[in-house]
Enzyme design. Structure first.
Site, PDB file in Angstrom:
ATOM      1  N   LYS A 124      23.631  67.462 -11.871  1.00 22.17           N
ATOM      2  CA  LYS A 124      22.851  66.590 -10.977  1.00 22.17           C
ATOM      3  C   LYS A 124      21.873  67.399 -10.138  1.00 22.17           C
ATOM      4  O   LYS A 124      20.677  67.092 -10.075  1.00 22.17           O
ATOM      5  CB  LYS A 124      23.799  65.821 -10.039  1.00 22.17           C
ATOM      6  CG  LYS A 124      23.074  65.103  -8.908  1.00 22.17           C
ATOM      7  CD  LYS A 124      24.023  64.321  -8.017  1.00 22.17           C
ATOM      8  CE  LYS A 124      24.701  65.123  -6.932  1.00 22.17           C
ATOM      9  NZ  LYS A 124      23.917  65.306  -5.698  1.00 22.17           N
ATOM     10  N   ASN A 125      22.407  68.442  -9.480  1.00 20.54           N
ATOM     11  CA  ASN A 125      21.568  69.149  -8.505  1.00 20.54           C
ATOM     12  C   ASN A 125      20.550  70.092  -9.146  1.00 20.54           C
ATOM     13  O   ASN A 125      19.715  70.669  -8.449  1.00 20.54           O
ATOM     14  CB  ASN A 125      22.440  69.884  -7.486  1.00 20.54           C
ATOM     15  CG  ASN A 125      23.150  68.890  -6.569  1.00 20.54           C
ATOM     16  OD1 ASN A 125      22.785  67.702  -6.523  1.00 20.54           O
ATOM     17  ND2 ASN A 125      24.160  69.351  -5.861  1.00 20.54           N
ATOM     18  N   CYS A 133      23.299  61.825   7.814  1.00 21.38           N
ATOM     19  CA  CYS A 133      24.040  61.715   6.547  1.00 21.38           C
ATOM     20  C   CYS A 133      25.524  61.768   6.880  1.00 21.38           C
ATOM     21  O   CYS A 133      25.910  62.321   7.913  1.00 21.38           O
ATOM     22  CB  CYS A 133      23.613  62.892   5.670  1.00 21.38           C
ATOM     23  SG  CYS A 133      24.566  63.122   4.184  1.00 21.38           S
ATOM     24  N   ARG A 175      21.944  67.433   8.628  1.00 21.10           N
ATOM     25  CA  ARG A 175      21.074  67.817   7.522  1.00 21.10           C
ATOM     26  C   ARG A 175      19.560  67.670   7.808  1.00 21.10           C
ATOM     27  O   ARG A 175      18.870  66.910   7.132  1.00 21.10           O
ATOM     28  CB  ARG A 175      21.446  67.037   6.249  1.00 21.10           C
ATOM     29  CG  ARG A 175      22.887  67.239   5.863  1.00 21.10           C
ATOM     30  CD  ARG A 175      23.248  66.510   4.613  1.00 21.10           C
ATOM     31  NE  ARG A 175      22.751  67.153   3.403  1.00 21.10           N
ATOM     32  CZ  ARG A 175      22.961  66.680   2.178  1.00 21.10           C
ATOM     33  NH1 ARG A 175      23.621  65.567   2.008  1.00 21.10           N
ATOM     34  NH2 ARG A 175      22.489  67.317   1.132  1.00 21.10           N
ATOM     35  N   PRO A 176      19.060  68.430   8.778  1.00 20.67           N
ATOM     36  CA  PRO A 176      17.617  68.383   9.026  1.00 20.67           C
ATOM     37  C   PRO A 176      16.827  69.048   7.892  1.00 20.67           C
ATOM     38  O   PRO A 176      17.410  69.718   7.030  1.00 20.67           O
ATOM     39  CB  PRO A 176      17.458  69.181  10.324  1.00 20.67           C
ATOM     40  CG  PRO A 176      18.654  70.070  10.388  1.00 20.67           C
ATOM     41  CD  PRO A 176      19.765  69.368   9.662  1.00 20.67           C
ATOM     42  N   ASP A 182      13.933  70.884   8.723  1.00 22.58           N
ATOM     43  CA  ASP A 182      12.974  71.694   9.475  1.00 22.58           C
ATOM     44  C   ASP A 182      12.525  72.939   8.717  1.00 22.58           C
ATOM     45  O   ASP A 182      11.384  73.385   8.862  1.00 22.58           O
ATOM     46  CB  ASP A 182      13.590  72.088  10.833  1.00 22.58           C
ATOM     47  CG  ASP A 182      14.930  72.797  10.671  1.00 22.58           C
ATOM     48  OD1 ASP A 182      15.835  72.219  10.035  1.00 22.58           O
ATOM     49  OD2 ASP A 182      15.065  73.935  11.156  1.00 22.58           O
ATOM     50  N   GLN A 183      13.401  73.493   7.894  1.00 23.91           N
ATOM     51  CA  GLN A 183      13.029  74.725   7.171  1.00 23.91           C
ATOM     52  C   GLN A 183      12.025  74.441   6.050  1.00 23.91           C
ATOM     53  O   GLN A 183      11.170  75.280   5.750  1.00 23.91           O
ATOM     54  CB  GLN A 183      14.272  75.414   6.595  1.00 23.91           C
ATOM     55  CG  GLN A 183      15.302  75.793   7.640  1.00 23.91           C
ATOM     56  CD  GLN A 183      14.741  76.731   8.683  1.00 23.91           C
ATOM     57  OE1 GLN A 183      14.163  77.768   8.370  1.00 23.91           O
ATOM     58  NE2 GLN A 183      14.893  76.364   9.950  1.00 23.91           N
ATOM     59  N   ASP A 209      30.660  71.812  -2.202  1.00 26.96           N
ATOM     60  CA  ASP A 209      30.788  70.631  -3.072  1.00 26.96           C
ATOM     61  C   ASP A 209      32.123  70.591  -3.824  1.00 26.96           C
ATOM     62  O   ASP A 209      32.390  69.630  -4.548  1.00 26.96           O
ATOM     63  CB  ASP A 209      29.623  70.582  -4.079  1.00 26.96           C
ATOM     64  CG  ASP A 209      28.308  70.245  -3.406  1.00 26.96           C
ATOM     65  OD1 ASP A 209      28.332  69.799  -2.245  1.00 26.96           O
ATOM     66  OD2 ASP A 209      27.248  70.434  -4.037  1.00 26.96           O
ATOM     67  N   ILE A 255      29.466  74.952   5.820  1.00 27.89           N
ATOM     68  CA  ILE A 255      28.095  74.513   5.489  1.00 27.89           C
ATOM     69  C   ILE A 255      27.734  73.212   6.203  1.00 27.89           C
ATOM     70  O   ILE A 255      26.657  73.095   6.773  1.00 27.89           O
ATOM     71  CB  ILE A 255      27.926  74.335   3.953  1.00 27.89           C
ATOM     72  CG1 ILE A 255      28.333  75.615   3.208  1.00 27.89           C
ATOM     73  CG2 ILE A 255      26.489  73.932   3.622  1.00 27.89           C
ATOM     74  CD1 ILE A 255      27.442  76.808   3.383  1.00 27.89           C
ATOM     75  N   ARG A 284      26.894  58.104  -8.070  1.00 26.12           N
ATOM     76  CA  ARG A 284      25.668  58.854  -7.788  1.00 26.12           C
ATOM     77  C   ARG A 284      25.689  60.208  -8.491  1.00 26.12           C
ATOM     78  O   ARG A 284      24.631  60.725  -8.843  1.00 26.12           O
ATOM     79  CB  ARG A 284      25.537  59.097  -6.276  1.00 26.12           C
ATOM     80  CG  ARG A 284      25.218  57.844  -5.501  1.00 26.12           C
ATOM     81  CD  ARG A 284      24.953  58.164  -4.057  1.00 26.12           C
ATOM     82  NE  ARG A 284      23.865  59.144  -3.940  1.00 26.12           N
ATOM     83  CZ  ARG A 284      23.336  59.523  -2.796  1.00 26.12           C
ATOM     84  NH1 ARG A 284      23.776  59.024  -1.677  1.00 26.12           N
ATOM     85  NH2 ARG A 284      22.364  60.415  -2.773  1.00 26.12           N
TER      86      ARG A 284
HETATM   87  N1  EPU Z   1      19.698  72.993   6.935  1.00 27.72           N
HETATM   88  C1  EPU Z   1      18.938  72.949   8.084  1.00 27.72           C
HETATM   89  N2  EPU Z   1      17.579  72.805   7.972  1.00 27.72           N
HETATM   90  C2  EPU Z   1      16.951  72.692   6.778  1.00 27.72           C
HETATM   91  C3  EPU Z   1      17.727  72.728   5.600  1.00 27.72           C
HETATM   92  C4  EPU Z   1      19.103  72.887   5.721  1.00 27.72           C
HETATM   93  O1  EPU Z   1      19.478  73.051   9.193  1.00 27.72           O
HETATM   94  O2  EPU Z   1      15.719  72.552   6.756  1.00 27.72           O
HETATM   95  C5  EPU Z   1      21.163  73.178   7.025  1.00 27.72           C
HETATM   96  C6  EPU Z   1      21.932  71.948   6.548  1.00 27.72           C
HETATM   97  O3  EPU Z   1      22.076  70.987   7.559  1.00 27.72           O
HETATM   98  C7  EPU Z   1      23.247  72.565   6.105  1.00 27.72           C
HETATM   99  C8  EPU Z   1      22.814  73.926   5.544  1.00 27.72           C
HETATM  100  O4  EPU Z   1      21.538  74.190   6.115  1.00 27.72           O
HETATM  101  O5  EPU Z   1      24.075  72.755   7.204  1.00 27.72           O
HETATM  102  C9  EPU Z   1      22.704  73.990   4.035  1.00 27.72           C
HETATM  103  O6  EPU Z   1      22.009  72.852   3.556  1.00 27.72           O
HETATM  104  P1  EPU Z   1      21.137  72.851   2.221  1.00 27.72           P
HETATM  105  O7  EPU Z   1      19.707  72.647   2.595  1.00 27.72           O
HETATM  106  O8  EPU Z   1      21.466  74.040   1.391  1.00 27.72           O
HETATM  107  O9  EPU Z   1      21.673  71.534   1.510  1.00 27.72           O
HETATM  108  P2  EPU Z   1      20.806  70.569   0.615  1.00 27.72           P
HETATM  109  O10 EPU Z   1      19.778  71.358  -0.072  1.00 27.72           O
HETATM  110  O11 EPU Z   1      20.399  69.395   1.413  1.00 27.72           O
HETATM  111  C10 EPU Z   1      22.173  70.840  -1.589  1.00 27.72           C
HETATM  112  C11 EPU Z   1      22.908  69.929  -2.529  1.00 27.72           C
HETATM  113  C12 EPU Z   1      24.193  69.464  -1.855  1.00 27.72           C
HETATM  114  C13 EPU Z   1      25.027  70.693  -1.501  1.00 27.72           C
HETATM  115  C14 EPU Z   1      24.225  71.644  -0.604  1.00 27.72           C
HETATM  116  C15 EPU Z   1      24.944  72.931  -0.276  1.00 27.72           C
HETATM  117  C16 EPU Z   1      21.139  68.953  -3.840  1.00 27.72           C
HETATM  118  C17 EPU Z   1      20.332  67.761  -4.199  1.00 27.72           C
HETATM  119  N3  EPU Z   1      22.055  68.805  -2.883  1.00 27.72           N
HETATM  120  O12 EPU Z   1      21.881  70.071  -0.435  1.00 27.72           O
HETATM  121  O13 EPU Z   1      24.880  68.664  -2.812  1.00 27.72           O
HETATM  122  O14 EPU Z   1      26.200  70.310  -0.826  1.00 27.72           O
HETATM  123  O15 EPU Z   1      22.969  71.968  -1.267  1.00 27.72           O
HETATM  124  O16 EPU Z   1      25.292  73.605  -1.440  1.00 27.72           O
HETATM  125  O17 EPU Z   1      20.965  70.007  -4.430  1.00 27.72           O
HETATM  126  C18 EPU Z   1      26.415  67.047  -3.530  1.00 27.72           C
HETATM  127  O18 EPU Z   1      26.010  67.238  -4.689  1.00 27.72           O
HETATM  128  O19 EPU Z   1      27.445  66.363  -3.280  1.00 27.72           O
HETATM  129  C19 EPU Z   1      25.688  67.632  -2.411  1.00 27.72           C
HETATM  130  C20 EPU Z   1      25.813  67.192  -1.150  1.00 27.72           C
END
Ligand code: EPU
Length: 416
Positions: free
Chosen positions: A22-23, A116, A121-122, A124-125, A304, A326, A396
């Site tokens: 999926k991811n 969420c 899950r912001p 901002d980055q 995950d 995380i 999903r």
């Molecule tokens: N974060 C920030 N700011 C940002 C981006 C991230 O503060 O701009 C924080 C998040 O809030 C979190 C941490 O950084 O605390 C890591 O978040 P990340 O951005 O890596 O998560 P994601 O990209 O939103 C993906 C997967 C998730 C998986 C996470 C961590 C996809 C579509 N989703 O999410 O998958 O848990 O990486 O490995 O790739 C799932 O499949 O069930 C799922 C939630």
């Protein structure tokens, strides 16, 4: 609303075929926005999130031909540079259109994802990285409105490791002018799979698979074909189910080099694992031993898989400590597991699980995707009947999970 009805206590044996990840599929579908040529994908999993992403991309004007797990994208007529709130609120991964739209068309309007169930899950980055590449970004009426005549290469250091953040910035950088360096990049296999597709499309990326991606921007990308990698989380979820209830199952079409951390913990729990090029076999003939772990970025133990291993720990011999680093709210399954007779207490980001001799089936409610999978595992291990409600979360991200489990002897059926 569909539910899953499970009669627990049956050993699992036989074979399961693993679907595409999926991811990996979600960002890879968005890469179709980067070129006017055809991108032909295979091993695209049949998931609700994939259907949602295809609907969003279609709304933008991407032409899509789908035949089961084969999807061909054609981005020669994109006319709407927007991801509306109605789509983003159902799937946060919609944010992945931001980088490619901005890089190829110089503009994008994408709704800000809200909160969420598993954490705030912001994004901002994602925004900070695109601004470093020269984008002008305004937040207006709940939308990110980004503009840039042409993005410019930059050195970007994200404050934390972010998976979709790295993917968004990578898709922006491949069409930017000059060199971009992504420091602190996510190394998840799904990021690598996206990078490999981008290289096939003509992108110039060094450091694939490391935490430092160096990208030389090109003027345009061309079409390519790509087979989406097998889903490591789906694979590890089934392994965990066998470890919890016992049995002998071989998983086919797997990528066994992408979930070492889970394999180590399953061995520690007492499972016998053997692997070949694209398969893994698990044999479990005793009660699992409790295993402690701390979730972290790849190649560490994945967040995950936290809930699914907790389900196994519930029926294991001994006590374990599970630390979630995380996401700040990813223990929603704990109260549901306790309703099945588990003995879990939470102290901040740590769950302490005292293994019990048996769980007893009950109605439970799924709160997010991986929590749903963990409740299915707990139900398979429990005595009697468990009814898992709100399995739209499960649909999903798991491709026909109940059919795959039934085929190896689980007593599980979908009920309306
Ligand atoms: N974060 C920030 N700011 C940002 C981006 C991230 O503060 O701009 C924080 C998040 O809030 C979190 C941490 O950084 O605390 C890591 O978040 P990340 O951005 O890596 O998560 P994601 O990209 O939103 C993906 C997967 C998730 C998986 C996470 C961590 C996809 C579509 N989703 O999410 O998958 O848990 O990486 O490995 O790739 C799932 O499949 O069930 C799922 C939630």
């Amino acid at each position: 609303m569909d539910k899953l009805l499970i009669q627990g206590g049956h050993r699992l044996s036989g074979e399961i075929a693993i679907s595409g990840a999926k991811n990996a599929a979600l960002p890879i579908l968005c890469a179709g926005l980067l070129t006017s040529d055809a991108v032909a994908l295979s091993n695209v999993p049949g998931l609700q999130d994939v259907a949602t992403m295809l609907k969003l991309l279609r709304q933008m004007g991407l032409r899509i031909a789908q035949d089961g797990e084969n999807v061909t994208l054609n981005g020669d007529a994109i006319d709407k540079l927007e991801a509306p709130y109605e789509m983003v609120k159902t799937m946060r991964a919609s944010i992945l259109v931001l980088g490619p739209l901005l890089a190829r068309f110089g503009e994008a309007r994408v709704s800000l994802p809200g909160g969420c169930a598993i954490g705030s899950r912001p994004v901002d980055q994602h925004i900070k990285g695109l601004q470093a590449m020269g984008a002008e970004i305004a937040i207006e009426a709940g939308y990110i409105h980004a503009k840039a005549k042409r993005l410019k290469g930059a050195r970007i250091l994200t404050d934390m490791i972010t998976v979709t953040g790295t993917e968004n910035l990578l898709m922006a950088a491949v069409l930017a002018e000059g060199e971009t360096v992504l420091e602190n990049a996510a190394r998840e296999p799904e990021v690598t799979d996206l990078a490999n597709l981008l290289v096939k499309m003509g992108a110039k990326i060094d450091g694939i698979g490391t935490d430092r991606l160096v990208i030389q921007g090109v003027d345009s990308l061309h079409g390519a074909s790509h087979d989406v990698i097998p889903d490591r989380i789906e694979t590890a979820t089934f392994l965990c189910a066998v470890a919890a209830v016992g049995g002998d199952v071989t998983l086919r079409h797997a990528r066994t080099d992408t979930f070492d951390a889970a394999i180590d913990k399953l061995r520690e729990a007492g499972a016998i694992l053997t692997t070949g090029d694209d398969w893994i076999r698990i044999q479990m003939s005793s009660r699992p031993k409790a295993v402690s772990f701390r979730t972290t970025e790849y190649p560490g133990f994945p967040t995950d898989m936290q809930a699914q291993f907790m389900a196994m720990n519930c029926v294991a011999e001994g006590s374990s400590r599970v630390i979630e680093t995380i996401f700040e709210n990813r223990f929603m399954h704990v109260q549901e597991m306790n309703r099945l007779g588990a003995a879990i207490t939470i102290e901040g980001h740590t769950a302490i699980i005292d293994g019990v001799d048996k769980l007893v089936g009950a109605p439970v409610m799924a709160t997010d995707l991986r929590a749903s999978a963990s409740l299915v595992i707990a139900g398979l291990a429990a005595e009697g009947e468990t009814l898992v409600d709100r399995i739209y979360h499960l649909d999903r991200g798991y491709d026909r999970m109940e059919m795959k489990l039934s085929a190896v002897g689980a007593h599980i059926q979908r009920v309306k």
